[in-house]
Design a protein around this motif. Structure first.
Motif, PDB file in Angstrom:
ATOM      1  N   ASP A 139      -0.833   8.851   0.445  1.00 43.99           N
ATOM      2  CA  ASP A 139      -1.228   7.711  -0.370  1.00 43.99           C
ATOM      3  C   ASP A 139      -0.155   6.642  -0.191  1.00 43.99           C
ATOM      4  N   CYS A 140      -0.250   5.493  -0.893  1.00 40.82           N
ATOM      5  CA  CYS A 140       0.654   4.364  -0.607  1.00 40.82           C
ATOM      6  C   CYS A 140       2.116   4.705  -0.882  1.00 40.82           C
ATOM      7  N   ASN A 180      -6.393   2.425   1.359  1.00 41.69           N
ATOM      8  CA  ASN A 180      -7.410   3.124   0.558  1.00 41.69           C
ATOM      9  C   ASN A 180      -8.085   4.157   1.450  1.00 41.69           C
ATOM     10  N   SER A 181      -8.988   4.864   0.861  1.00 43.06           N
ATOM     11  CA  SER A 181      -9.631   5.952   1.604  1.00 43.06           C
ATOM     12  C   SER A 181     -10.533   5.457   2.726  1.00 43.06           C
ATOM     13  N   LEU A 186      -5.189  10.298  -1.992  1.00 40.66           N
ATOM     14  CA  LEU A 186      -4.431  10.113  -3.224  1.00 40.66           C
ATOM     15  C   LEU A 186      -3.553  11.325  -3.502  1.00 40.66           C
ATOM     16  N   TYR A 216      -5.957   8.071   4.208  1.00 41.38           N
ATOM     17  CA  TYR A 216      -5.400   7.838   2.885  1.00 41.38           C
ATOM     18  C   TYR A 216      -5.960   8.923   1.961  1.00 41.38           C
ATOM     19  N   HIS A 268       0.349  -0.593  -6.356  1.00 39.37           N
ATOM     20  CA  HIS A 268       0.248  -0.367  -4.918  1.00 39.37           C
ATOM     21  C   HIS A 268       1.557  -0.817  -4.262  1.00 39.37           C
TER      22      HIS A 268
END
Length: 266
Positions: A178-179, A244-245, A169, A167, A229
């Motif tokens: 990212d999402c 998430n990361s 950003l 993940y 999200h």
């Protein structure tokens, strides 16, 4: 000449015999009694009784013929009556037999119709039962909202291929996402262009309830238009998303992190 010729006879005159008297009486009365024999009958006296007595056989024959005809007629009438009675009896019996046969035929036809109706009813019920069982099997074996088919299968296949990637950003792949970058890339595989950010993706298509999800629905967290999200429902109560990361791209059950809402763009 004999000396006794002139001496008056002292014999009494001969009286007519009974036969002669009867013969004369018969001639006088107009008929001749043939039973008398040895009597002298004048010719003119014998002719009349013969002519008159010949009419009796003629009358007797006519009467006998008439009586015979009457007897024949009566016999024929009696025969005709008897024959008509026999015919009427035969017709009556035939009519009764025909009526009985008709009643039996109607009864048999009703029984056959009832039997066929019962068979049809049973066949219908059996067909309905088979259809119901078939529907149940189809329901069990057919893809539900948790199974991907067609374009959704391509979508799910792409998402599963990204599991384990990082993940990052703002990343849109192909090594990290990212999402919203992941959902945008997944839907592009089936020709659907989504906005880049989660806020805009949460307002695409049609809002659907979480109790009516189908494979390919976009899940969002937060409120529609301001979601923070997003993820994609892949069936069987699971979703795939770039969380998430620390976790990267993973597949999780809905109760792992229950979304706020969902939209359907397929």
């Amino acid at each position: 000449m004999s000396p006794n010729a002139l001496i008056p006879s002292h014999r009494k005159p001969r009286r007519p015999s009974a036969s002669s008297r009867a013969l004369r009486a018969g001639v006088t009365g107009g008929f001749l009694t043939l039973a008398v024999t040895g009597a002298t009958v004048p010719a003119n006296a014998a002719e009349k009784p013969v002519a008159e007595t010949q009419e009796m056989p003629t009358i007797t024959t006519a009467l006998a013929t008439s009586a015979a005809k009457s007897a024949d007629t009566a016999e024929q009438v009696a025969f005709n009556y008897e024959r008509q009675a026999l015919q009427d009896s035969a017709f009556s019996k035939a009519a009764k037999a025909a009526e009985k046969h008709k009643a039996e035929a109607v009864k048999k036809a009703k029984a056959e119709a009832k039997k066929k109706a019962e068979e049809a009813r049973k066949a219908k019920e059996a067909a309905q039962a088979r259809a119901s069982r078939s529907s149940e099997r189809s329901t069990l074996s057919a893809p539900s909202s948790s199974t991907a088919t067609g374009s959704t299968a391509t979508l799910v296949s792409f998402l599963k291929a990204q599991l384990g990637k990082a993940y990052v950003l703002g990343s849109s792949g192909p090594s990290s996402y990212d999402c919203s970058g992941l959902t945008q890339a997944a839907f592009s595989q089936i020709g659907i262009d989504l906005p880049r950010v989660s806020q805009d993706q949460s307002t695409q298509g049609t809002q659907v309830g979480l109790d009516n999800l189908q494979v390919g629905d976009i899940l969002y967290w937060g409120s529609a238009g301001s979601a923070y999200h997003v993820g994609v429902y892949v069936g069987d109560g699971n979703f795939i998303g770039a969380q998430n990361s620390s976790t990267g791209i993973v597949e999780r059950p809905l109760n792992y992190d229950m979304p706020t809402g969902a939209v359907r763009v397929l």
